[in-house]
Write a protein that holds these residues in place. Structure first.
Motif, PDB file in Angstrom:
ATOM      1  N   ASP A 175       0.829  -1.214   0.000  1.00  0.00           N
ATOM      2  CA  ASP A 175       0.000   0.000   0.000  1.00  0.00           C
ATOM      3  C   ASP A 175       0.861   1.261   0.000  1.00  0.00           C
ATOM      4  N   LEU A 176       1.956   1.226   0.758  1.00  0.00           N
ATOM      5  CA  LEU A 176       2.858   2.374   0.794  1.00  0.00           C
ATOM      6  C   LEU A 176       3.428   2.684  -0.589  1.00  0.00           C
ATOM      7  N   LEU A 177       3.805   1.627  -1.301  1.00  0.00           N
ATOM      8  CA  LEU A 177       4.438   1.805  -2.600  1.00  0.00           C
ATOM      9  C   LEU A 177       3.468   2.290  -3.667  1.00  0.00           C
ATOM     10  N   PHE A 185      14.151   5.136  -0.733  1.00  0.00           N
ATOM     11  CA  PHE A 185      15.416   4.501  -0.366  1.00  0.00           C
ATOM     12  C   PHE A 185      15.086   3.135   0.218  1.00  0.00           C
ATOM     13  N   TYR A 186      15.564   2.085  -0.441  1.00  0.00           N
ATOM     14  CA  TYR A 186      15.251   0.709  -0.005  1.00  0.00           C
ATOM     15  C   TYR A 186      16.526  -0.072   0.256  1.00  0.00           C
ATOM     16  N   THR A 187      16.553  -0.768   1.379  1.00  0.00           N
ATOM     17  CA  THR A 187      17.640  -1.694   1.695  1.00  0.00           C
ATOM     18  C   THR A 187      17.055  -3.089   1.846  1.00  0.00           C
ATOM     19  N   GLY A 188      17.586  -4.048   1.108  1.00  0.00           N
ATOM     20  CA  GLY A 188      17.054  -5.407   1.190  1.00  0.00           C
ATOM     21  C   GLY A 188      17.562  -6.263   0.046  1.00  0.00           C
ATOM     22  N   ASN A 189      16.798  -7.277  -0.314  1.00  0.00           N
ATOM     23  CA  ASN A 189      17.261  -8.203  -1.345  1.00  0.00           C
ATOM     24  C   ASN A 189      16.876  -7.731  -2.746  1.00  0.00           C
ATOM     25  N   THR A 190      17.512  -8.338  -3.725  1.00  0.00           N
ATOM     26  CA  THR A 190      17.353  -7.909  -5.116  1.00  0.00           C
ATOM     27  C   THR A 190      15.934  -8.138  -5.625  1.00  0.00           C
ATOM     28  N   GLY A 193      13.857  -5.485  -4.341  1.00  0.00           N
ATOM     29  CA  GLY A 193      14.360  -4.255  -4.939  1.00  0.00           C
ATOM     30  C   GLY A 193      13.736  -3.998  -6.313  1.00  0.00           C
ATOM     31  N   LYS A 194      13.541  -5.048  -7.087  1.00  0.00           N
ATOM     32  CA  LYS A 194      12.903  -4.909  -8.405  1.00  0.00           C
ATOM     33  C   LYS A 194      11.450  -4.465  -8.266  1.00  0.00           C
ATOM     34  N   ILE A 195      10.769  -4.956  -7.236  1.00  0.00           N
ATOM     35  CA  ILE A 195       9.382  -4.552  -6.985  1.00  0.00           C
ATOM     36  C   ILE A 195       9.326  -3.071  -6.607  1.00  0.00           C
ATOM     37  N   VAL A 196      10.245  -2.658  -5.734  1.00  0.00           N
ATOM     38  CA  VAL A 196      10.303  -1.252  -5.317  1.00  0.00           C
ATOM     39  C   VAL A 196      10.592  -0.356  -6.520  1.00  0.00           C
ATOM     40  N   HIS A 197      11.524  -0.787  -7.355  1.00  0.00           N
ATOM     41  CA  HIS A 197      11.891   0.004  -8.527  1.00  0.00           C
ATOM     42  C   HIS A 197      10.710   0.134  -9.485  1.00  0.00           C
ATOM     43  N   ALA A 198       9.984  -0.962  -9.683  1.00  0.00           N
ATOM     44  CA  ALA A 198       8.813  -0.924 -10.571  1.00  0.00           C
ATOM     45  C   ALA A 198       7.739   0.005 -10.022  1.00  0.00           C
ATOM     46  N   ALA A 199       7.539  -0.031  -8.695  1.00  0.00           N
ATOM     47  CA  ALA A 199       6.548   0.853  -8.081  1.00  0.00           C
ATOM     48  C   ALA A 199       6.961   2.314  -8.231  1.00  0.00           C
ATOM     49  N   ALA A 200       8.249   2.591  -8.072  1.00  0.00           N
ATOM     50  CA  ALA A 200       8.743   3.963  -8.219  1.00  0.00           C
ATOM     51  C   ALA A 200       8.590   4.450  -9.652  1.00  0.00           C
ATOM     52  N   ASN A 201       8.745   3.551 -10.613  1.00  0.00           N
ATOM     53  CA  ASN A 201       8.649   3.936 -12.025  1.00  0.00           C
ATOM     54  C   ASN A 201       7.277   4.499 -12.384  1.00  0.00           C
TER      55      ASN A 201
END
Length: 497
Positions: A175-177, A185-190, A193-201
């Motif tokens: 929900d946050l994303l 800024f995300y720290t964690g596994n790859t 990380g891809k999910i976070v990057h896609a949400a940011a896009n």
């Protein structure tokens, strides 16, 4: 559970009010955090013990002191770091002012990690706060005690309108994303990380991804094997291997492998006594799921050292695997535990070939006294960082950026680099409206004659920096009047063609 949209809206309103922009406000907040680490030290140590059974010394040195030192460094230097950075100019703008001004992005989301749940959550928070942003902190739910503590103590020390904490699991993070942030800024596994990057896009939101991956450790026969083994075992067993930059696997010859195994047996006893499980200096695997995952990785090779496990206590001793199959899971995924596979190579060139065929690591460790071989590795491999003849210690140098490359992440932080990460660098050119400035720039106006074009090319041509400094000094000595005369001369010389 707080509504993510409402939290972000509150933070955005606070940012728009300009509350976080004054340097004095930010310094006050940073000092409050410094006081928090002192006053809440015992609570932090207990939370880290509850989550990972970290010993007090490790909790204090690698989490609390790390944060305290970062804050002190920031407080001592923030005024200087935040100043405009004046840049070199060409002749056309020599009398103008050109500089880079850092400005905060706005509302920042910081998603923390579970392995160093206090440090890796609050260290980027320092940078985001120091840059003047409003921040929403999302601790990792895996380290539940630390996450709860962060949620309790942060509101006691910093402005609640500008800095908030939201706990929760995967649904809450999802929900946050969905919300629009100005930086993530995300720290964690790859994989995440891809999910976070896609949400940011979806919102074209810039991100820093501090990921993991493999961190290989090359050892050759020239290295002092006892010192190398001590440092590797220390780095591997710190936090039970649950460190993103822990040495992940060894690259060495069979001869070096044999010496390492012989030495490791002695070093383990020296460090932790005859029974590793009873050592007060060793923590535990964070939960049952991660312990089971690690047990599965043991199937990829032959146990040459260690192999002791206790599922009930989530304990695993240092386990060195040899004769590891190239397609074994232990060589494909980040280990994040006290398992150390060995990959045999004939020499440094074979080691380079092996590294080049794989994803770029977060860290590369090299143990060698052969400077030529070290240079070969430095020039022919890519990694987030390199540490020669030690492990992990590159993190301590806060004048070096910490971050990955490619599969191991993007962006970096620590020290001034944290301020840079959370600041937009705005380019500013302040031109003069007076006669001299107008004369110098008048050739840009139509009609564009051959003379004007020649003048523009002359004024915009790149020149050696030392020459521009000399010209600037001469003009400065001449003063505005004579500078204007020179400008008129150049104008007449080039435009009357």
């Amino acid at each position: 559970m707080p509504n993510p949209a409402e939290l972000v809206a509150e933070l955005r309103n606070s940012f728009r009010s300009g509350k976080t922009r004054p340097l004095s406000f930010r310094i006050t907040q940073l000092r409050n955090l410094l006081r928090m680490y002192s006053e809440k030290k015992d609570e932090i140590v207990r939370a880290l013990h509850d989550d990972l059974r970290k010993c007090p010394a490790e909790a204090i040195v690698m989490e609390i002191d790390f944060l305290v030192n970062d804050l002190k460094n920031t407080l001592w230097n923030l005024d200087q770091w935040a100043r405009p950075e004046y840049v070199e100019k060409d002749l056309a703008n020599l009398l103008d002012t050109a500089y880079v001004q850092r400005e905060p992005y706005g509302v920042v989301l910081v998603i923390g990690a579970w392995n160093y749940p206090i440090q890796l959550t609050l260290l980027p928070f320092h940078g985001a706060l120091a840059a003047g942003n409003c921040v929403l902190i999302k601790p990792s739910e895996v380290s539940a005690a630390s996450a709860k503590l962060i949620e309790e103590i942060i509101p006691q020390y910093v402005d609640n309108d500008c800095y908030k904490v939201m706990n929760g699991g995967i649904p809450e993070t999802t929900d946050l994303l969905k919300q629009r942030f100005d930086y993530i800024f995300y720290t964690g596994n790859t994989a995440v990380g891809k999910i976070v990057h896609a949400a940011a896009n979806r919102h074209l939101t810039p991100v820093t991804l501090e990921l993991g991956g493999k961190s290989p450790c090359y050892i050759d026969s020239s290295a002092d094997i006892k010192t190398a083994t001590k440092r590797i075992i220390w780095g591997k067993m710190t936090n039970m291997g649950q460190t993103c930059v822990a040495p992940d696997y060894l690259l060495c010859t069979k001869e070096v492998e044999k010496k390492f195994l012989e030495t490791a047996t002695l070093i383990l006893r020296e460090f932790y006594g005859p029974d590793l499980k009873r050592s007060p200096d060793l923590g535990r695997i964070v939960n049952d799921r991660h312990f089971e995952r690690l047990q599965g990785l043991l199937e990829g090779g032959t146990v040459a050292l260690g192999g002791d496990t206790d599922a009930h206590d989530r304990f695993m001793g240092l386990t060195v695997l040899t004769d590891v199959k190239s397609d074994a899971a232990v060589l494909q995924q980040e280990i994040f535990g006290p398992i150390l596979p060995v990959v045999n190579v004939a020499d440094v060139k074979e080691a380079i070939d092996y590294l080049q065929e794989r994803e770029k690591p977060l860290a590369l460790y090299v143990f060698s006294n052969r400077k030529a071989d070290v240079e070969l590795l430095l020039k022919n491999t890519s990694s987030g960082s390199v540490c020669v003849n030690d492990v992990i210690m590159q993190l301590v140098v806060d004048t070096l950026p910490f971050g990955g490359v490619g599969n191991s992440g993007m962006g970096g932080y620590h020290g001034k680099f944290s301020l840079d990460t959370f600041s937009h660098k705005k380019a500013i050119l302040y031109k003069d409206l007076g006669l001299v400035g107008e004369v110098l720039g008048a050739a840009k106006y139509p009609p564009l004659t051959n003379g004007k074009i020649a003048y523009l090319r002359f004024m915009l041509a790149k020149r050696p920096p030392f020459l521009m400094r000399l010209v600037k000094g001469v003009l400065g000595g001449l003063g505005p009047f004579l500078g204007g005369v020179l400008a008129l001369y150049l104008w007449q010389k080039y435009t009357q063609i």
